[in-house]
Design a protein around this motif. Structure first.
Motif, PDB file in Angstrom:
ATOM      1  N   UNK A 486       0.828  -1.215   0.000  1.00  0.00           N
ATOM      2  CA  UNK A 486       0.000   0.000   0.000  1.00  0.00           C
ATOM      3  C   UNK A 486       0.858   1.259   0.000  1.00  0.00           C
ATOM      4  N   UNK A 487       2.019   1.211   0.662  1.00  0.00           N
ATOM      5  CA  UNK A 487       2.926   2.358   0.625  1.00  0.00           C
ATOM      6  C   UNK A 487       3.449   2.586  -0.790  1.00  0.00           C
ATOM      7  N   UNK A 488       3.798   1.511  -1.479  1.00  0.00           N
ATOM      8  CA  UNK A 488       4.268   1.629  -2.857  1.00  0.00           C
ATOM      9  C   UNK A 488       3.164   2.156  -3.772  1.00  0.00           C
ATOM     10  N   UNK A 489       1.939   1.667  -3.588  1.00  0.00           N
ATOM     11  CA  UNK A 489       0.823   2.116  -4.427  1.00  0.00           C
ATOM     12  C   UNK A 489       0.528   3.593  -4.214  1.00  0.00           C
ATOM     13  N   UNK A 490       0.594   4.031  -2.977  1.00  0.00           N
ATOM     14  CA  UNK A 490       0.337   5.455  -2.720  1.00  0.00           C
ATOM     15  C   UNK A 490       1.405   6.331  -3.368  1.00  0.00           C
ATOM     16  N   UNK A 491       2.632   5.827  -3.403  1.00  0.00           N
ATOM     17  CA  UNK A 491       3.693   6.601  -4.052  1.00  0.00           C
ATOM     18  C   UNK A 491       3.443   6.712  -5.548  1.00  0.00           C
ATOM     19  N   UNK A 492       3.019   5.605  -6.177  1.00  0.00           N
ATOM     20  CA  UNK A 492       2.860   5.589  -7.635  1.00  0.00           C
ATOM     21  C   UNK A 492       1.496   6.105  -8.085  1.00  0.00           C
ATOM     22  N   UNK A 493       0.448   5.930  -7.259  1.00  0.00           N
ATOM     23  CA  UNK A 493      -0.917   6.229  -7.691  1.00  0.00           C
ATOM     24  C   UNK A 493      -1.559   7.373  -6.922  1.00  0.00           C
ATOM     25  N   UNK A 494      -0.831   7.930  -5.963  1.00  0.00           N
ATOM     26  CA  UNK A 494      -1.361   9.056  -5.218  1.00  0.00           C
ATOM     27  C   UNK A 494      -1.796   8.664  -3.828  1.00  0.00           C
ATOM     28  N   UNK A 495      -1.691   9.611  -2.879  1.00  0.00           N
ATOM     29  CA  UNK A 495      -2.011   9.302  -1.472  1.00  0.00           C
ATOM     30  C   UNK A 495      -3.481   9.011  -1.231  1.00  0.00           C
ATOM     31  N   UNK A 496      -4.344   9.367  -2.192  1.00  0.00           N
ATOM     32  CA  UNK A 496      -5.782   9.145  -1.996  1.00  0.00           C
ATOM     33  C   UNK A 496      -6.270   7.853  -2.642  1.00  0.00           C
ATOM     34  N   UNK A 497      -5.358   7.039  -3.167  1.00  0.00           N
ATOM     35  CA  UNK A 497      -5.765   5.803  -3.837  1.00  0.00           C
ATOM     36  C   UNK A 497      -6.436   4.873  -2.832  1.00  0.00           C
ATOM     37  N   UNK A 498      -7.584   4.314  -3.227  1.00  0.00           N
ATOM     38  CA  UNK A 498      -8.372   3.467  -2.321  1.00  0.00           C
ATOM     39  C   UNK A 498      -8.145   1.991  -2.650  1.00  0.00           C
ATOM     40  N   UNK A 499      -7.974   1.176  -1.622  1.00  0.00           N
ATOM     41  CA  UNK A 499      -7.599  -0.229  -1.768  1.00  0.00           C
ATOM     42  C   UNK A 499      -8.803  -1.150  -1.620  1.00  0.00           C
ATOM     43  N   UNK A 500      -9.911  -0.716  -2.187  1.00  0.00           N
ATOM     44  CA  UNK A 500     -11.107  -1.552  -2.175  1.00  0.00           C
ATOM     45  C   UNK A 500     -12.034  -1.083  -3.288  1.00  0.00           C
ATOM     46  N   UNK A 501     -12.646  -2.039  -3.958  1.00  0.00           N
ATOM     47  CA  UNK A 501     -13.629  -1.720  -5.000  1.00  0.00           C
ATOM     48  C   UNK A 501     -14.972  -1.442  -4.348  1.00  0.00           C
ATOM     49  N   UNK A 502     -15.635  -0.400  -4.831  1.00  0.00           N
ATOM     50  CA  UNK A 502     -16.951  -0.040  -4.312  1.00  0.00           C
ATOM     51  C   UNK A 502     -17.986  -0.255  -5.409  1.00  0.00           C
ATOM     52  N   UNK A 503     -18.906  -1.187  -5.193  1.00  0.00           N
ATOM     53  CA  UNK A 503     -19.913  -1.494  -6.206  1.00  0.00           C
ATOM     54  C   UNK A 503     -20.878  -0.334  -6.452  1.00  0.00           C
ATOM     55  N   UNK A 504     -20.842   0.651  -5.571  1.00  0.00           N
ATOM     56  CA  UNK A 504     -21.724   1.808  -5.759  1.00  0.00           C
ATOM     57  C   UNK A 504     -21.096   2.868  -6.662  1.00  0.00           C
ATOM     58  N   UNK A 505     -19.901   2.574  -7.166  1.00  0.00           N
ATOM     59  CA  UNK A 505     -19.157   3.577  -7.922  1.00  0.00           C
ATOM     60  C   UNK A 505     -19.951   4.056  -9.127  1.00  0.00           C
ATOM     61  N   UNK A 506     -19.837   5.355  -9.410  1.00  0.00           N
ATOM     62  CA  UNK A 506     -20.519   5.972 -10.544  1.00  0.00           C
ATOM     63  C   UNK A 506     -19.476   6.621 -11.436  1.00  0.00           C
ATOM     64  N   UNK A 507     -19.253   6.098 -12.657  1.00  0.00           N
ATOM     65  CA  UNK A 507     -18.223   6.655 -13.531  1.00  0.00           C
ATOM     66  C   UNK A 507     -18.442   8.127 -13.833  1.00  0.00           C
ATOM     67  N   UNK A 508     -19.691   8.568 -13.809  1.00  0.00           N
ATOM     68  CA  UNK A 508     -19.979   9.971 -14.106  1.00  0.00           C
ATOM     69  C   UNK A 508     -19.352  10.888 -13.058  1.00  0.00           C
ATOM     70  N   UNK A 509     -19.198  10.358 -11.840  1.00  0.00           N
ATOM     71  CA  UNK A 509     -18.589  11.133 -10.763  1.00  0.00           C
ATOM     72  C   UNK A 509     -17.086  10.918 -10.695  1.00  0.00           C
ATOM     73  N   UNK A 510     -16.509  10.466 -11.817  1.00  0.00           N
ATOM     74  CA  UNK A 510     -15.056  10.287 -11.943  1.00  0.00           C
ATOM     75  C   UNK A 510     -14.500   9.329 -10.891  1.00  0.00           C
ATOM     76  N   UNK A 511     -15.178   8.182 -10.749  1.00  0.00           N
ATOM     77  CA  UNK A 511     -14.650   7.142  -9.887  1.00  0.00           C
ATOM     78  C   UNK A 511     -15.097   7.233  -8.452  1.00  0.00           C
ATOM     79  N   UNK A 512     -15.820   8.295  -8.095  1.00  0.00           N
ATOM     80  CA  UNK A 512     -16.262   8.422  -6.715  1.00  0.00           C
ATOM     81  C   UNK A 512     -17.570   7.654  -6.516  1.00  0.00           C
ATOM     82  N   UNK A 513     -17.781   7.129  -5.322  1.00  0.00           N
ATOM     83  CA  UNK A 513     -19.016   6.408  -5.041  1.00  0.00           C
ATOM     84  C   UNK A 513     -20.193   7.372  -5.047  1.00  0.00           C
ATOM     85  N   UNK A 514     -21.264   6.920  -5.610  1.00  0.00           N
ATOM     86  CA  UNK A 514     -22.454   7.752  -5.634  1.00  0.00           C
ATOM     87  C   UNK A 514     -23.077   7.813  -4.244  1.00  0.00           C
ATOM     88  N   UNK A 515     -23.721   8.891  -3.991  1.00  0.00           N
ATOM     89  CA  UNK A 515     -24.325   9.066  -2.665  1.00  0.00           C
ATOM     90  C   UNK A 515     -25.506   8.129  -2.490  1.00  0.00           C
TER      91      UNK A 515
END
Length: 517
Positions: A486-515
């Motif tokens: 996870x430390x390596x991933x944060x270095x390469x992909x950014x400190x806000x990279x999330x290590x879990x898939x969210x089935x509520x994700x909405x591509x229209x919100x640019x990868x953020x989970x929909x409310x």
């Protein structure tokens, strides 16, 4: 993809078999794949010594499927530091011109691994895991829907996707992901994340590089997949003797030593060796050769005895840890002192008529279920070296594969590139490769010298301070594999990279989970 210091080999231009490769002590220090000189540790050339006039393995007419990589370990026996001067050894200056003064080259397979090892695929292992968890064969899979959604998420996160495809992880196994057959919990979590359980739903390339051995690759990956509850393909798996399949093009009749029962014979058969002998075959032929061995009827029935005074054994392959030191050492010593590998004979010259011996790895210690690491193949080798020198007065020259040997890392590059092709249709080695290991003397020193980012974890051999003093990890020391990855991933992909898939994700919100309302 290749270490530039060895590009003349990696691009298929082989040194003639009777001409040793140029000593790296005369060349520029090894450089990383991207032209940056190593700064973290000593290079292979400064850490090790190569025989300048050693003769490589025998010529094999029509053999074009291997690459010969210069050996980087000293040809001198490691046993000398543990021994008193038992006798004055003869000068080795001239003797190293002999046929068996090998150590100049380690052959590795040139081409991708094909179906000789197995035809298992990523999907095959997923099906096997589904079966193991009780899923019905006719049950509709939801993964295609998730893949479509993940694809849309990736489309709007192109920069992170490029970063995920430009990194790869290389995992040691014992002491990092498992302890023997016991799971290290963070290992399962890490593989789940790398196999797509992350915010992009993307598979991040990773392979397994272990000094473990003794089973066919398919059996080992099936066992590992069951423990880790994640798919593991033979196409992303390298154990210590996997590159040694290249030796089948040079030797036909070989003694294979180590492992449980006859599994190493099965390994050698899959690698393409034609005539495979194991110690039990020899004991069944002449029980007096191992006077302290209790040989059972079942062992005799499963052996393949013949008159070994009429057989010329061309090489000795120690594929895995010995299960019977007394018997294996006796038989190996008889062969090393024989006249060109014929049992019942004694060589007039202990060097010029000696057959070669290969070890799949050199680790002294290996983490297991036991709280203190156990002795491994390196301890067996040192015992043989000491015994050979005591009996002959001559250092035993030998070839050692496995980490931290250069040949193993060059082969790992081939496997990483091939696995990248499987996952993402891009046959290349990512720029950012992270080696996760627990043994500073193999995982870390080898990764450092090859230009990889090295991570040392505290779940195996290493239990020291802030870092290993002799072979420090250049990326850091971590409590476990999850923290390292996870430390390596944060270095390469950014400190806000999330290590879990969210089935509520909405591509229209640019990868953020929909409310959720």
């Amino acid at each position: 993809m290749e270490n530039s210091a060895f590009s003349n080999i990696s691009h298929g231009v082989q040194q003639p078999l009777n001409t040793p490769p140029e000593s790296p002590t005369k060349a520029a220090p090894p450089r990383s794949r991207f032209g940056h000189a190593h700064k973290k540790t000593e290079s292979w050339s400064s850490l090790n010594h190569i025989v300048e006039h050693g003769i490589a393995i025998p010529t094999s007419p029509g053999s074009h499927n291997t690459i010969e990589v210069p050996a980087t370990r000293s040809p001198d026996a490691h046993a000398s530091q543990y021994m008193n001067q038992l006798s004055a050894p003869p000068s080795m200056k001239e003797r190293r011109l002999s046929r068996n003064s090998f150590g100049a080259a380690l052959p590795i397979p040139r081409s991708k691994r094909q179906s000789r090892l197995s035809s298992v695929t990523f999907a095959d292992v997923q099906d096997a895991l589904a079966s193991a968890t009780g899923a019905r064969p006719d049950m509709a899979q939801m993964q295609p829907t998730r893949e479509i959604l993940a694809s849309r998420v990736q489309d709007v996160n192109a920069e992170k996707v490029r970063g995920a495809k430009n990194m790869a992880f290389v995992f040691d196994i014992d002491g990092v992901l498992v302890h023997g057959d016991r799971l290290i919990p963070e290992g399962q979590k890490v593989l789940s994340m790398l196999n797509g359980n992350n915010e992009l739903g993307i598979k991040i390339p990773h392979i397994f590089l272990t000094n473990g051995s003794g089973k066919p690759e398919l059996a080992r990956t099936e066992q590992l997949a069951k423990i880790l509850q994640n798919p593991v393909s033979t196409d992303q798996f390298i154990q210590s003797h996997t590159p040694m399949r290249a030796l089948a093009e040079y030797y036909s009749t070989v003694l294979v030593v180590g492992g449980e029962e006859y599994r190493c014979r099965e390994v050698a058969e899959q690698y393409g060796f034609k005539d495979i002998i194991v110690p039990n075959d020899i004991v069944a032929w002449d029980p007096s050769i191992a006077p302290y061995r209790v040989f059972t009827d079942a062992e005799r029935a499963s052996s393949r005895p013949r008159d070994f005074t009429q057989v010329e054994i061309e090489a000795i392959m120690v594929f895995s840890d010995s299960r019977d030191y007394a018997t294996d050492m006796q038989i190996i010593m008889d062969l090393l002192r024989s006249k060109k590998g014929r049992l019942g004979t004694t060589a007039e010259d202990p060097v010029s008529e000696r057959i070669p011996i290969y070890f799949s790895q050199g680790d002294m210690l290996c983490p297991t279920e036991h709280p203190i690491p156990r002795m491994s193949q390196g301890a067996f080798r040192i015992g043989l070296e000491a015994m050979y020198k005591a009996l002959t007065g001559v250092d035993l020259e030998r070839v050692v594969y496995g980490k931290p040997e250069l040949a193993t890392y060059k082969y790992a590059d081939e496997v990483i590139a091939s696995w990248m092709d499987v996952l993402h249709g891009e046959e290349r080695v990512p720029e950012n490769v992270y080696m996760i290991g627990d043994n500073p003397a193999s995982d870390i020193v080898g990764g450092n010298m090859y230009g990889w980012n090295t991570c040392l974890v505290r779940t195996g051999v290493f239990q020291g301070g802030e870092n290993d003093e002799e072979n420090p990890a250049n990326f850091g020391v971590f409590a476990n594999v999850w923290e390292a990855v996870t430390t390596a991933c944060r270095k390469q992909l950014g400190p806000d990279f999330k290590f879990e898939w969210d089935d509520r994700v909405n591509p229209v919100l640019h990868g953020k989970a929909s409310a959720i309302v």
